[in-house]
Design an enzyme around this catalytic site. Sequence first.
Site, PDB file in Angstrom:
ATOM      1  N   GLY A  89       0.832  -1.224  -0.125  1.00  0.00           N
ATOM      2  CA  GLY A  89       0.053   0.114   0.110  1.00  0.00           C
ATOM      3  C   GLY A  89       0.804   0.996  -0.070  1.00  0.00           C
ATOM      4  O   GLY A  89       2.132   1.415  -0.350  1.00  0.00           O
TER       5      GLY A  89
ATOM      6  N   LEU B  52      -4.145  -5.769  -4.865  1.00  0.00           N
ATOM      7  CA  LEU B  52      -2.952  -4.773  -4.777  1.00  0.00           C
ATOM      8  C   LEU B  52      -1.822  -5.434  -4.149  1.00  0.00           C
ATOM      9  O   LEU B  52      -1.641  -5.777  -3.029  1.00  0.00           O
ATOM     10  CB  LEU B  52      -3.270  -3.467  -4.035  1.00  0.00           C
ATOM     11  N   ASP B  53      -0.635  -5.139  -4.820  1.00  0.00           N
ATOM     12  CA  ASP B  53       0.630  -5.623  -4.365  1.00  0.00           C
ATOM     13  C   ASP B  53       1.000  -7.049  -3.659  1.00  0.00           C
ATOM     14  O   ASP B  53       1.550  -7.444  -3.172  1.00  0.00           O
ATOM     15  CB  ASP B  53       1.124  -4.653  -2.979  1.00  0.00           C
ATOM     16  N   GLU B  54      -0.005  -7.683  -4.636  1.00  0.00           N
ATOM     17  CA  GLU B  54       0.179  -9.287  -4.293  1.00  0.00           C
ATOM     18  C   GLU B  54       0.594 -10.095  -5.448  1.00  0.00           C
ATOM     19  O   GLU B  54       0.473 -11.345  -5.370  1.00  0.00           O
ATOM     20  CB  GLU B  54      -1.241  -9.833  -3.813  1.00  0.00           C
TER      21      GLU B  54
END
Lengths: 281, 281, 281, 281
Positions: free
Chosen positions: B197, B223-225
């Site tokens: 994040g 997100l960001d995974e």
Amino acid sequence: MHYVLTLSCPDHPGIVRAIAQGAGAADGNITESAQFSDPVTGLFSMRVELESPWEDVDAVRSAITSAVHELGMHLQIRPRDEPRRMLILVSKIDHCLVDLLYRWERGELPVDIPVVVSNHEDLRELVERHGIEFVHVPVTPSTKPEAEAQVLALVEQHRIDFVVLARYMQVLSDDLCRSLSGRVINIHHSFLPGFKGAKPYHQAHARGVKLIGATAHYVTAELDEGPIIEQEVVRVNHTRTPEQMVALGRDVERLVLARAVTAHAEDRVFLCGARTVVFHP
Amino acid sequence: MHYVLTLSCPDHPGIVRAIAQGAGAADGNITESAQFSDPVTGLFSMRVELESPWEDVDAVRSAITSAVHELGMHLQIRPRDEPRRMLILVSKIDHCLVDLLYRWERGELPVDIPVVVSNHEDLRELVERHGIEFVHVPVTPSTKPEAEAQVLALVEQHRIDFVVLARYMQVLSDDLCRSLSGRVINIHHSFLPGFKGAKPYHQAHARGVKLIGATAHYVTAELDEGPIIEQEVVRVNHTRTPEQMVALGRDVERLVLARAVTAHAEDRVFLCGARTVVFHP
Amino acid sequence: MHYVLTLSCPDHPGIVRAIAQGAGAADGNITESAQFSDPVTGLFSMRVELESPWEDVDAVRSAITSAVHELGMHLQIRPRDEPRRMLILVSKIDHCLVDLLYRWERGELPVDIPVVVSNHEDLRELVERHGIEFVHVPVTPSTKPEAEAQVLALVEQHRIDFVVLARYMQVLSDDLCRSLSGRVINIHHSFLPGFKGAKPYHQAHARGVKLIGATAHYVTAELDEGPIIEQEVVRVNHTRTPEQMVALGRDVERLVLARAVTAHAEDRVFLCGARTVVFHP
Amino acid sequence: MHYVLTLSCPDHPGIVRAIAQGAGAADGNITESAQFSDPVTGLFSMRVELESPWEDVDAVRSAITSAVHELGMHLQIRPRDEPRRMLILVSKIDHCLVDLLYRWERGELPVDIPVVVSNHEDLRELVERHGIEFVHVPVTPSTKPEAEAQVLALVEQHRIDFVVLARYMQVLSDDLCRSLSGRVINIHHSFLPGFKGAKPYHQAHARGVKLIGATAHYVTAELDEGPIIEQEVVRVNHTRTPEQMVALGRDVERLVLARAVTAHAEDRVFLCGARTVVFHP
């Protein structure tokens, strides 16, 4: 004789000068000095090594304390070359213990190790071969309070300065964490804050990270959330199984733990809110 | 002429031999070869470079495909020295863009960059100075669908192979993630999975980590995974402010992104569940 | 059963295909493959892991050799999980030996260690505690030929595949270097080519380098000039004395040596002129 | 206002206390402090940051100097936030220059860059685009003395504090080395002391090292032998050509040079015989 002086207090002008004067009052010469004023917490941390012809630590302490007493600081002074007394808690996994004992034997670690405590008997021979007392303190859910009381009693009895969890597979109770606050170092086998809790290498494998790591931190009541002292990583790729990561991780864990133990035992680590200040040489 | 052959399929015996035979059918000599059979997913990934006197990629593809058709594999073959076409999405932060353009100009990156797209005008001059088209596609919550449609149109129009988010401060919609699945690389300014994040360096500072890092990964709806392609870290200590971490992080981010772009553009990265297989040279 | 196939020969087209056919002739499935054609020497190196239902290594060898005989290559095939036999030469400094024995005991190293040879008695107890034969072979200038003959006899007697100099403080004679060419690994306590010869940490301190390192290399007649297998470094600063560098270096030396031993024992290292090709997994 | 105080002198007791008193005499509060007493040379180096309400650097200097004058030390005091003036010498290779200019533009480097000097015209546009004066000073064997005189004149004219050789392909004369002793930083593209002189990446390739590096050092009359300020390395393997090493090395060189420039410009680097003391934050 060499002394180490440490202090941690709210920052205000004049501390460094007062310490320099205090050192002078004890005929001391400052041979190493590090300080940090944290803008977040307003906390000032300082570590000074000084050499003085005075051989009486109480006299040195008293001279320096008088010089700085008006500043209301609380400071510690001790002979630099007096080793810290370390108790090791361990279970069955031995690489961190083996490494600490090897370094201790070689004179790399500025500590005495009067006793090693384990909830299993497996590592008794290894420990006793080094001439160190081994105490078996089994832990079950129902006996945990007694077991922890026994550990605390050993801490008292052996005048232990700090405790190292060298891959100790028991979670300390909140009470024990509080009693030994800032005096228990754990080695966690991941690069925190990633992969808290159990089987971190398996978590790391599942996530597909390209570096795995280890973290030495102070133990607090919140699992794997204590202030970090030292971290290191090693590169991995897709071919590494979780088991191979465990093996690679052993090298990182023992290195990180040894560095953290050295820094702590040399009074180089200061708590600063949720973080640490570490004055590496 | 050099060709790159890649395939990804459920593992079963005989694939490597079939590929070797296929290469032979095209008078090809295998000059580099890498393969991996993932025990978790059962997926087999392979990348082969071969040299053939044949100058017609369709003929080579056809010869090899015939040789292996009974195995039901889907494979890609393309001329090795034909650069991949890369679209860069950027906002105002310029260090990753500057670095990619510098490397591209020096011939370090095996890509063409027909167009750079930004939701701001700030970096137009920098881009155009390199002789690259700059397209301003502003994004507001209400215009996001149109903006993304415009990006997709540019991807089509310029026959873009993959998209790089070089510190692009907009979250892509699930739809766009799906449309370009496996073809969008993001650089995240933390060592994932830590500090997902916003403002990861501030998170890292608050947590007191001793290493900060950056992660290049494929973009997915979460997100960001997305699957991680490359990571790197740099050491920090207690003196570093979040702002200084941002500056130190720039060096890591640009390095990690350049490595990920190179690996992807050379067809060295394979999706393998939530992880990647990367055949570094 | 898993087999490892290795070959090193002048490069020419068709080798990879021939190997793939040979593997097929033995009902083998290629599970790992790495190759390198060196533009400087024209040498082609290849390492293949294959799985075959055939349990007879001679039959596998014969099947593959027939398939490739027209290419005039010389290749080696052996069961992958049959550990290599390693002889360790050591003097008094023990950290590399301790580390190798620990890793061997944990199953980290794919080797058997039938015998450890030393020119001193000091490490006998350590070695014998691990259930390994310890042979004391004293060396003086006048007895050196006999001592080396004794080492060679032990190599024969124990069917040793390769020898490791784990901080062995004797220079091997040119004759012994030739007899065991490509089969002796030394760990040198500097980042070669810097600081060859004696007391490298003191040399490094005097030069004021900011990183110190260690190098594992094959032993040749020219001191510290043999082909490099692995290197690693660690950061130091002006506060480090030569003695502290020695201590820091121990961690690097044992890591580098363990990596080199693993790579060699898994047949991942190929000589290529004055350099090595190392196919890391 | 923040001041930086530095001193370097033979070690004797009382220096630190005298400095603390001197700081007090200027109503100064010490906010950062680092010191080192070198056991080899007997040299004491110290760097102190202090904050004082006094806005006149001469008054601060005078107050502190009075307090310590009996110790016969020579010390420097300057406003911390007054940027050092840096002259860059460059030839045609641009990556170090590009990087320094980028960092300078972002405010990462505590320097002013009044002028860039080159023996070629190639990089004029790049420099002038940043609003910096570019001076072309061609060098031939016969004009070298005049060229160096011109450089020295520019150093005078622009009140230059230190000079950076950002891949400047000319060897400075002994005279110039002496005139600017301790004020010229060079970036050498190898991990010194390995691979001095020309084409170090080609030397590194031929030797088969597994890590390549870069070294920032002060320039002395002896080529590539000056005191080392900073070094870094990056891993390579057998597949890397000398040309690829050159490309990989660019990333290391620019990083090492930027760190060295920052440390020097912040008065953190002290000469100590053939070595440096660097007080990193």
